[in-house]
Write a protein that holds these residues in place. Structure first.
Motif, PDB file in Angstrom:
ATOM      1  N   GLY A 364       1.010  -1.350   0.079  1.00  0.00           N
ATOM      2  CA  GLY A 364      -0.019  -0.063  -0.040  1.00  0.00           C
ATOM      3  C   GLY A 364       0.772   1.184   0.078  1.00  0.00           C
ATOM      4  N   ASN A 365       1.898   1.430   0.930  1.00  0.00           N
ATOM      5  CA  ASN A 365       2.508   2.649   1.096  1.00  0.00           C
ATOM      6  C   ASN A 365       3.479   2.750  -0.524  1.00  0.00           C
ATOM      7  N   LEU A 366       3.961   1.721  -1.057  1.00  0.00           N
ATOM      8  CA  LEU A 366       4.538   1.791  -2.091  1.00  0.00           C
ATOM      9  C   LEU A 366       3.975   2.416  -3.140  1.00  0.00           C
ATOM     10  N   LEU A 367       2.733   2.104  -3.267  1.00  0.00           N
ATOM     11  CA  LEU A 367       1.762   2.570  -4.287  1.00  0.00           C
ATOM     12  C   LEU A 367       1.557   3.979  -3.970  1.00  0.00           C
ATOM     13  N   SER A 368       1.039   4.241  -2.815  1.00  0.00           N
ATOM     14  CA  SER A 368       0.747   5.657  -2.552  1.00  0.00           C
ATOM     15  C   SER A 368       1.892   6.567  -2.514  1.00  0.00           C
ATOM     16  N   ARG A 369       3.077   6.263  -2.247  1.00  0.00           N
ATOM     17  CA  ARG A 369       4.166   7.007  -2.289  1.00  0.00           C
ATOM     18  C   ARG A 369       4.628   7.092  -3.553  1.00  0.00           C
ATOM     19  N   CYS A 370       4.574   6.301  -4.431  1.00  0.00           N
ATOM     20  CA  CYS A 370       5.079   6.324  -5.807  1.00  0.00           C
ATOM     21  C   CYS A 370       4.147   7.244  -6.601  1.00  0.00           C
ATOM     22  N   VAL A 371       2.911   6.846  -6.509  1.00  0.00           N
ATOM     23  CA  VAL A 371       1.991   7.693  -7.180  1.00  0.00           C
ATOM     24  C   VAL A 371       1.685   9.169  -6.833  1.00  0.00           C
ATOM     25  N   THR A 372       1.591   9.403  -5.492  1.00  0.00           N
ATOM     26  CA  THR A 372       1.434  10.712  -4.909  1.00  0.00           C
ATOM     27  C   THR A 372       2.606  11.625  -5.235  1.00  0.00           C
ATOM     28  N   LEU A 373       3.735  10.960  -5.314  1.00  0.00           N
ATOM     29  CA  LEU A 373       5.128  11.866  -5.716  1.00  0.00           C
ATOM     30  C   LEU A 373       5.210  12.289  -7.338  1.00  0.00           C
ATOM     31  N   ALA A 374       4.557  11.316  -8.033  1.00  0.00           N
ATOM     32  CA  ALA A 374       4.745  11.230  -9.522  1.00  0.00           C
ATOM     33  C   ALA A 374       3.738  12.253  -9.896  1.00  0.00           C
ATOM     34  N   ILE A 375       2.452  12.186  -9.160  1.00  0.00           N
ATOM     35  CA  ILE A 375       1.390  13.274  -9.691  1.00  0.00           C
ATOM     36  C   ILE A 375       1.779  14.643  -9.115  1.00  0.00           C
ATOM     37  N   LYS A 376       2.294  14.625  -7.866  1.00  0.00           N
ATOM     38  CA  LYS A 376       2.784  16.057  -7.402  1.00  0.00           C
ATOM     39  C   LYS A 376       3.843  16.649  -8.218  1.00  0.00           C
ATOM     40  N   ASN A 377       4.729  15.814  -9.204  1.00  0.00           N
ATOM     41  CA  ASN A 377       5.774  16.372  -9.921  1.00  0.00           C
ATOM     42  C   ASN A 377       5.247  16.568 -11.509  1.00  0.00           C
ATOM     43  N   ASN A 378       3.993  16.296 -11.669  1.00  0.00           N
ATOM     44  CA  ASN A 378       3.472  16.499 -12.934  1.00  0.00           C
ATOM     45  C   ASN A 378       3.664  15.579 -13.896  1.00  0.00           C
ATOM     46  N   PHE A 436      13.094   2.170  -4.353  1.00  0.00           N
ATOM     47  CA  PHE A 436      12.627   3.491  -4.299  1.00  0.00           C
ATOM     48  C   PHE A 436      13.493   4.236  -3.378  1.00  0.00           C
ATOM     49  N   HIS A 437      13.676   3.450  -2.198  1.00  0.00           N
ATOM     50  CA  HIS A 437      14.575   4.085  -1.259  1.00  0.00           C
ATOM     51  C   HIS A 437      15.847   4.445  -1.587  1.00  0.00           C
ATOM     52  N   LYS A 438      16.531   3.416  -2.347  1.00  0.00           N
ATOM     53  CA  LYS A 438      17.894   3.854  -2.712  1.00  0.00           C
ATOM     54  C   LYS A 438      18.059   4.905  -3.731  1.00  0.00           C
ATOM     55  N   THR A 439      17.016   5.060  -4.636  1.00  0.00           N
ATOM     56  CA  THR A 439      17.237   6.112  -5.836  1.00  0.00           C
ATOM     57  C   THR A 439      16.705   7.542  -5.327  1.00  0.00           C
ATOM     58  N   GLN A 440      15.789   7.313  -4.233  1.00  0.00           N
ATOM     59  CA  GLN A 440      15.328   8.685  -3.639  1.00  0.00           C
ATOM     60  C   GLN A 440      14.798   9.519  -4.920  1.00  0.00           C
ATOM     61  N   PRO A 441      13.522   8.885  -5.306  1.00  0.00           N
ATOM     62  CA  PRO A 441      13.009   9.668  -6.519  1.00  0.00           C
ATOM     63  C   PRO A 441      12.439  11.009  -6.039  1.00  0.00           C
ATOM     64  N   TRP A 442      12.376  11.442  -4.897  1.00  0.00           N
ATOM     65  CA  TRP A 442      11.840  12.608  -4.458  1.00  0.00           C
ATOM     66  C   TRP A 442      12.916  13.656  -4.667  1.00  0.00           C
ATOM     67  N   LEU A 511      -4.775   8.704  -5.387  1.00  0.00           N
ATOM     68  CA  LEU A 511      -5.528   7.747  -4.550  1.00  0.00           C
ATOM     69  C   LEU A 511      -6.518   8.492  -3.412  1.00  0.00           C
ATOM     70  N   SER A 512      -7.486   7.761  -3.524  1.00  0.00           N
ATOM     71  CA  SER A 512      -8.694   8.718  -2.760  1.00  0.00           C
ATOM     72  C   SER A 512      -8.619   8.403  -1.139  1.00  0.00           C
ATOM     73  N   GLU A 513      -7.884   6.995  -1.008  1.00  0.00           N
ATOM     74  CA  GLU A 513      -7.617   6.589   0.319  1.00  0.00           C
ATOM     75  C   GLU A 513      -6.852   5.585   0.191  1.00  0.00           C
ATOM     76  N   SER A 514      -6.194   5.249   1.453  1.00  0.00           N
ATOM     77  CA  SER A 514      -5.075   4.108   1.465  1.00  0.00           C
ATOM     78  C   SER A 514      -5.482   2.949   1.078  1.00  0.00           C
ATOM     79  N   LEU A 515      -4.935   2.091   0.421  1.00  0.00           N
ATOM     80  CA  LEU A 515      -5.359   0.789   0.024  1.00  0.00           C
ATOM     81  C   LEU A 515      -5.573  -0.303   1.095  1.00  0.00           C
ATOM     82  N   PHE A 516      -4.907  -0.200   1.880  1.00  0.00           N
ATOM     83  CA  PHE A 516      -5.034  -1.253   3.207  1.00  0.00           C
ATOM     84  C   PHE A 516      -4.688  -0.280   4.389  1.00  0.00           C
ATOM     85  N   PRO A 517      -5.891  -0.023   4.709  1.00  0.00           N
ATOM     86  CA  PRO A 517      -5.830   0.773   6.128  1.00  0.00           C
ATOM     87  C   PRO A 517      -5.407  -0.156   7.314  1.00  0.00           C
ATOM     88  N   LYS A 518      -4.631   0.649   8.376  1.00  0.00           N
ATOM     89  CA  LYS A 518      -4.318  -0.192   9.316  1.00  0.00           C
ATOM     90  C   LYS A 518      -5.682  -0.765  10.233  1.00  0.00           C
TER      91      LYS A 518
END
Ligand code: MSP
Length: 650
Positions: A364-378, A436-442, A511-518
């Motif tokens: 869930g986190n991977l999806l959300s971080r990757c997609v949110t970061l990409a969209i934020k950067n157009n 994702f962590h190694k290459t630090q896409p942010w 993403l409207s909400e996280s895929l897997f809420p805790k």
């Protein structure tokens, strides 16, 4: 004799379950395996047929009906939804739900037995021996054991319960004639039973000698009349096993029958291995019908070190788990942690841990971080802009790992080693997280847009592959994942074979909400209580409360005078409640999945009014509505006649 030629169809079955009790997690597990395997074959472009259903005849069901004070037919009819509702909720998408009381099934059983009679494979004699009703099986007394009272009794070798001595006229099936044919069949089809250890058990049982099988009961009226002698009913196992052919047209549609039979896979647990691997093949041989291609014998779901079973009283209700954790999460946990061919323990702690680490964090986190970061950067459309060879080492390694893992995962899924396949998928996701962590896409987003695009594409490619590979296990969540990256699961051709193709573009959606809420706090609280109820017997004297304690809780009747949904929550309703002399209070309540605001408006219910007010999603809740919950869902506790607001509940 059978031909084992692979075809483009896949016919899979579960055992048909006895209707004497509601399904538990053990039944869900077998049915889930069938659903996962069916979906996997769909992804491979096969035409599938998935059969499940209910075993409704026999002494055991008759007894349960008697205890419920109902006619057996009425009893079995009202039990059906207890199964179908669970299957529907868990998205178990069977093609046919067979009931042994169906007319087409009765016709098929009659046809099969008539054929055995015509071929001289049935004869009349007397059965004298022992019978285990819970297992519906004839027991040969190996030894008599003394019970606590010192009396000698014969216990069932399968369930260890006391058997009943019977002596009655019976029709016998000439099982003993098939010893050599069966042994030859096992030798020629070494993959007939998965795992191999179970095949070996069967072989040594058959080698030890087969006795003819009592195939009718005179003293059991709830069953299918025995052909040519209606004073007998068909032995419940002869009736039940036939479901696998009656469901595909054995009695009434030769074309359908030729298309689907033999089954590609029977799924069952070890308790009913002998019936499926010895009696059923012998019955088919006797009727000149092809034998099933393969049987998957899975282990037991264990709870407190014992097989989960109603008679032991350690069952977990699938509906309750779905309420607390979500169906896909439970599906995932069972598929991931119970080894397909061995016993596996069920633990709520492990289930929560699995949701947190595998689903919420790794996926869930991977999806959300990757997609949110990409969209934020157009970066909304992501495709691979260079050839695979020109990728930098990190990205190239990941894509190569994916291609290698695809082969491993496919092999394991094809061998029905679902838990291994899922764990390999997890490894892939961990690799993607590592990239994702190694290459630090942010940072790359600001410094190197080309590499940012590349890393994002690689991670999305893994998510896309895992979305497909995990779809059999978590259909709803993976369809959700696909929607976020601009794809759908297509079943028209073999999508699995295409997962290594790199010409895939992703169109990202927020993403409207996280895929897997805790898991929520409330469910944890509930679980603590549930853990206690499992160990009910050990409740000690000092756990009781006295009447003064009880009266500390102020409970009164309130009338709901306003109700609305809370915008950001699927679960909560905001209510305004008239509590008579206690005033009008605002209540936030987790009932929105079961009641609409219109349904609760004007309703009277019990409310606890002296709990410390607390904020839920920023809104103060000043009382608590009382509800009950069972497998059909949640239900508000209301007075049975019109009652003034503020009346005490005591
Ligand atoms: N009616 C027969 C089957 C006839 S098939 C032609 C029967 N019914 S049952 O309700 O007792 O179901 C037994 C099956 O339920 C097992 O073989 C297994 O598939 C499933 N399970 C029941 N309890 C289970 C566990 N605790 N763990 C795993 N599977 C479980 O036998």
């Amino acid at each position: 004799m059978p031909t084992n030629t692979p075809t483009n169809k896949f016919y899979v079955t579960t055992p048909i379950y006895y209707v004497n009790a509601k399904p538990h997690i053990g039944h869900l597990y077998s049915t889930l395996l069938a659903d996962v395997i069916t979906r996997w074959n769909k992804l491979k472009g096969k035409e599938t047929f998935f059969l499940t259903g209910l075993d409704e005849h026999g002494q055991k069901v008759h007894q349960a009906a008697k205890e419920a004070g109902m006619h057996p037919q009425q009893f079995v009819d009202q039990m059906v939804p207890k199964f179908t509702k669970v299957w529907e909720r868990y998205r178990i998408e069977y093609d046919k739900f067979i009931r042994t009381t169906d007319n087409e099934h009765k016709k098929a059983v009659t046809k099969l037995i008539q054929k055995l009679i015509n071929k001289g494979k049935i004869y009349k004699s007397t059965y004298s021996g022992f019978y285990c009703t819970p297992c519906e099986t004839f027991v040969t007394p190996q030894e008599k054991k003394k019970n606590k009272k010192g009396e000698k009794e014969v216990l069932c070798p399968s369930c260890q319960r006391k058997t009943k001595e019977i002596s009655e006229e019976s029709y016998f099936f000439r099982l003993s004639e098939y010893q050599q044919d069966l042994l030859k069949f096992y030798t020629e089809n070494p993959n007939f039973i998965q795992p191999k250890s179970r095949l070996n058990e069967v072989i040594s049982f058959v080698k030890s000698g087969l006795k003819d099988l009592s195939f009718s009961r005179q003293s059991v009226s709830w069953g299918i009349p025995f052909p040519e002698d209606p004073t007998h009913t068909v032995y419940v196992w002869g009736d039940a096993l036939t479901n696998y052919i009656s469901a595909v047209g054995y009695s009434n549609n030769q074309e359908i029958f030729n298309k689907w039979w033999p089954a590609d896979l029977h799924i069952l647990a070890k308790d009913i291995l002998r019936f499926h691997a010895v009696y059923w093949p012998a019955m088919l041989m006797a009727a000149d019908l092809p034998l099933p291609r393969r049987e998957l014998v899975h282990g037991y779901v264990i709870m407190d070190e014992k097989k989960m079973s109603k008679s032991i009283g350690n069952v977990v209700d699938p509906q309750m788990l779905a309420d607390l954790y979500g169906t896909d999460q439970v599906r995932y946990y069972l598929a991931r942690t119970i080894p397909t061919t061995q016993d596996g323990s069920f633990s709520l702690g492990e289930l929560e841990e699995c949701i947190k680490s595998d689903l919420a964090n790794n996926l869930g986190n991977l999806l959300s971080r990757c997609v949110t970061l990409a969209i934020k950067n157009n970066l909304k459309t992501v495709s691979l802009k260079q050839s695979l060879d020109s990728l930098d080492t990190d990205c190239k390694n990941l894509i190569e790992t994916l291609n290698a893992q695809l082969v491993v995962i496919k092999n394991n899924m094809d061998q029905q080693l679902i838990h291994i396949a899922v764990s390999e998928i997890c490894k892939l996701l961990s690799e993607a997280n590592a990239l994702f962590h190694k290459t630090q896409p942010w940072k790359l987003a600001k410094e190197n847009s080309e590499r940012f695009n590349l890393v994002t594409w690689c991670v999305l490619k893994i998510l896309y592959a895992c979305g497909h590979l995990l779809w059999p296990v978590m259909p709803t969540k993976m369809e959700g994942l696909m929607a976020v990256i601009g794809h759908t699961i297509k079943l028209d051709t073999s999508v699995i074979d295409k997962l290594s193709c790199n010409e895939v573009t992703f169109l990202l959606n927020p993403l409207s909400e996280s895929l897997f809420p805790k898991p929520e706090e409330s469910s944890k609280k509930y679980l603590t209580n549930q853990d206690k109820t499992v160990k009910q017997d050990q409740q000690s004297e000092n756990e009781f409360i006295n009447i003064e304690d009880f009266f500390k809780v102020k409970m009164v009747i309130g009338k709901i005078i306003k109700a609305e949904k809370l915008e950001k929550s699927k679960k909560l309703l905001k209510l305004e409640v008239d509590l008579g002399p206690h005033g009008i209070r605002q209540v936030v309540s987790g009932i929105a999945e079961y009641y609409t605001p219109e349904e609760v408006l004007g309703k009277s219910a019990a409310f606890v009014i002296n709990l410390k007010p607390r904020k839920i999603m920023g809104i103060e809740s000043q009382a608590m509505i009382m509800c009950t919950k069972d497998s059909d869902g949640l239900c508000i506790l209301s007075p049975s006649k019109k009652t003034d607001p503020g009346s005490p509940v005591s």
